[in-house]
Design an enzyme around this catalytic site. Sequence first.
Site, PDB file in Angstrom:
ATOM      1  CB  SER A 265     -20.732 -29.595 -17.342  1.00  0.00           C
ATOM      2  OG  SER A 265     -19.921 -29.919 -18.450  1.00  0.00           O
TER       3      SER A 265
ATOM      4  CB  THR B  75     -16.186 -23.030 -20.318  1.00  0.00           C
ATOM      5  OG1 THR B  75     -17.042 -23.107 -19.176  1.00  0.00           O
ATOM      6  CG2 THR B  75     -14.767 -23.381 -19.907  1.00  0.00           C
TER       7      THR B  75
ATOM      8  NE  ARG C 125      -7.759 -31.249 -18.388  1.00  0.00           N
ATOM      9  CZ  ARG C 125      -9.073 -31.024 -18.373  1.00  0.00           C
ATOM     10  NH1 ARG C 125      -9.906 -32.016 -18.082  1.00  0.00           N
ATOM     11  NH2 ARG C 125      -9.547 -29.824 -18.634  1.00  0.00           N
TER      12      ARG C 125
ATOM     13  CE  LYS D 181     -15.784 -22.598 -14.804  1.00  0.00           C
ATOM     14  NZ  LYS D 181     -14.909 -23.606 -15.392  1.00  0.00           N
TER      15      LYS D 181
ATOM     16  CG  HIS E  38     -11.046 -25.680 -16.619  1.00  0.00           C
ATOM     17  ND1 HIS E  38     -11.931 -25.289 -17.587  1.00  0.00           N
ATOM     18  CD2 HIS E  38     -11.354 -26.975 -16.368  1.00  0.00           C
ATOM     19  CE1 HIS E  38     -12.720 -26.308 -17.915  1.00  0.00           C
ATOM     20  NE2 HIS E  38     -12.391 -27.344 -17.173  1.00  0.00           N
TER      21      HIS E  38
END
Length: 379
Positions: free
Chosen positions: A119, A169, A178, A251, A275
Site C-alpha cells: 500500500s 485504487t 468509518r 482496483k 474495499h
Amino acid sequence: SEIYLQGLAGAVPPFTTDPTALESSAREVLETGPFGYVAGGAGSGATVRANREAFDRWRIVPRMLADATERDLRTTVLGTELVAPVLLAPIGVQSIVHQDGELATAAAAAELGVPIVLSTASSYSIEEVAEASGDGQRWYQLYWPNDDDVTVSILERAKRSGFTALVVTLDTWTLAWRPQDLDQAYLPFIRGIGTAIPFSDPAFRALLAQSPEEDRNSAVLRWVQMFTGVDKSWDQLAFLREHWDGPIVLKGVLHPDDARLAADAGMNGIVVSNHGGRQVDGAVAALDALPAIAEAVGDRVDVLFDSGVRTGADVIKAISLGAKAVLLGRPWVYGLAHGGREGVRHVLRGVLADLDLTLGLSGNRSLADLGRHTLMEKP
Ligand code: FNR
C-alpha cells in the site's frame, strides 16, 4: 498431515484458522482502536456483511471419482505465473497491528511464493519493504496523489525497488465515513503513518522544504491531504501509463461499464472490490458484481477479486464466477496481529491448504476445471 503429526507429538497450531474465531481472538490481542481499524467498515457495516452473505448464496457441487488426488493450483496473472490464485491485498499502516508491519508480511509472503501488494499508506518505506520481500513477487498499490511530482517519484521508487505491477485504487479518493476510526479520531492511523513514508519520499521532502517552519504533525497532515479529495478522470490514466511501463490494474471496480472503460483505457487488469465494505456503506457485494464484469471484460483484461474471501471454498467460488485470482485481506492481518511474520504465514498456509483440499474434494484437478458448472445458487 503436518498438523496431524505435530498433534501426535502433543503440539497444536499457535492460533485458530477458523475465520470467525480468528476475528474474535484478534479482538482479544488488539486494543479497541487497532481492532476497529481492521474489522470496521463504512457506516452501518451493511456492505461488510453483504460481502459474506453473497458467498453464502453460492454452493459448490462436488463431483466424485474425478481423479483429483494430484492438484495444480498454478495460474498466470498479468503474464506471470503464480503458485496459487492468491495475493495479499494492499493493507495500509500495518504497524497499527504489529510493530514489524509490512516487513513481516513481505517476508512471510515471499517464503510461500505469494505476491504482496504494498500500500501507498505503508508504515515502512518502499525500499525497506522491498528488502524484506527479497526475491518475492511484489506489486505496488497507488493511492493517486494530487501532486504529479510526488506521483512520479513514488512510481520511480517502486519500479527501482522491484515492484512489477501497479495497482491503482480508485475507490478511496477520499476516506469514507468509518465510525470505528472516527471514534478514535484516527489516532492509530496517524501514529502509524507518521514514521517512514512521508519523509522517505524526496519529492514530498522538497515540498516540505518550502515551509521549514512546519512541525512534524502538520507535515503528516499535509501528506494525508495529498490523498484526500483527489480529482482524477479516465483520461488521466494516460499519465500513469506514461510513467509506469509495467502492467496496470485498477482496483475498486463494481460496474461493468467501468470495467469496459478500464479495458478501453488500455489497462491490463481490474480488481472487482468494494474495499472490504470500507468505502460505500450499502454498496453491492463484490461477489454479486463479479459475474457481469467477468462476462463484460474477462477476455480483454485480467479480472481479479477481493472483499469477503475467508476460506479455500471462497476462492473456488470467486474463480468459478470469473476471477483469475483473489486478494486476501483481513484474515492475514489478524494473523499479523497474533504473531508477526509467523502469524501471517500460519493464516496464509491454512488458506492455501484449504483451497487445495477443497478443490480436490470437489472433484477438480486445476483451476481450469472451475466454472459456473461448479456452483449452484442456494435454493
Ligand atoms: C484495506 N484495504 C486497502 N486497500 C488499498 O487499496 N489500500 C490500502 O491501503 C488499504 N488498506 C486497508 C486496510 C485495512 C485494515 C483493510 C481491512 C483493508 C482494502 C483491501 O485491499 C481489500 O480490498 C479488502 O481488505 C478486502 O476485503 P476483506 O477480504 O478484507 O474483507
